[in-house]
Design a protein around this motif. Structure first.
Motif: not given
Length: 87
Positions: A69-79
């Motif tokens: 979940r943290a990796a998914k949130a981080s990827a969405a933030f970077e996007q």
């Protein structure tokens, strides 16, 4: 979320079982009397050590879920950040 509920329920169950055993042993040793404070402290210690070994699989599943979940949130933030930079 399921992993969190399972792990938490098992930790609570382990504490309650430890508490029951500690109170039972204290009652046997002390002729039916026991100190509630020390029974709770001992139960926390015993259940904490036991959960380290007994609940390892559930803890690992929970950690993997949190990491995903943290990796998914981080990827969405970077996007979102990349889209802002394009503007």
């Amino acid at each position: 979320m399921k992993e969190f509920i399972v792990y938490t329920a098992m930790r609570i169950g382990l504490f309650l079982a430890s508490f029951g055993i500690v109170v039972g042993v204290m009652a046997l040793v002390l002729d039916g009397r026991y100190n509630l404070f020390w029974a709770i402290v001992l139960a926390f210690l015993i259940s904490g050590v036991a959960s380290f070994y007994v609940l390892d699989r559930q803890r690992e599943a929970f950690a993997r879920r949190v990491e995903a979940r943290a990796a998914k949130a981080s990827a969405a933030f970077e996007q979102r950040k990349a889209r802002e930079d394009e503007d």
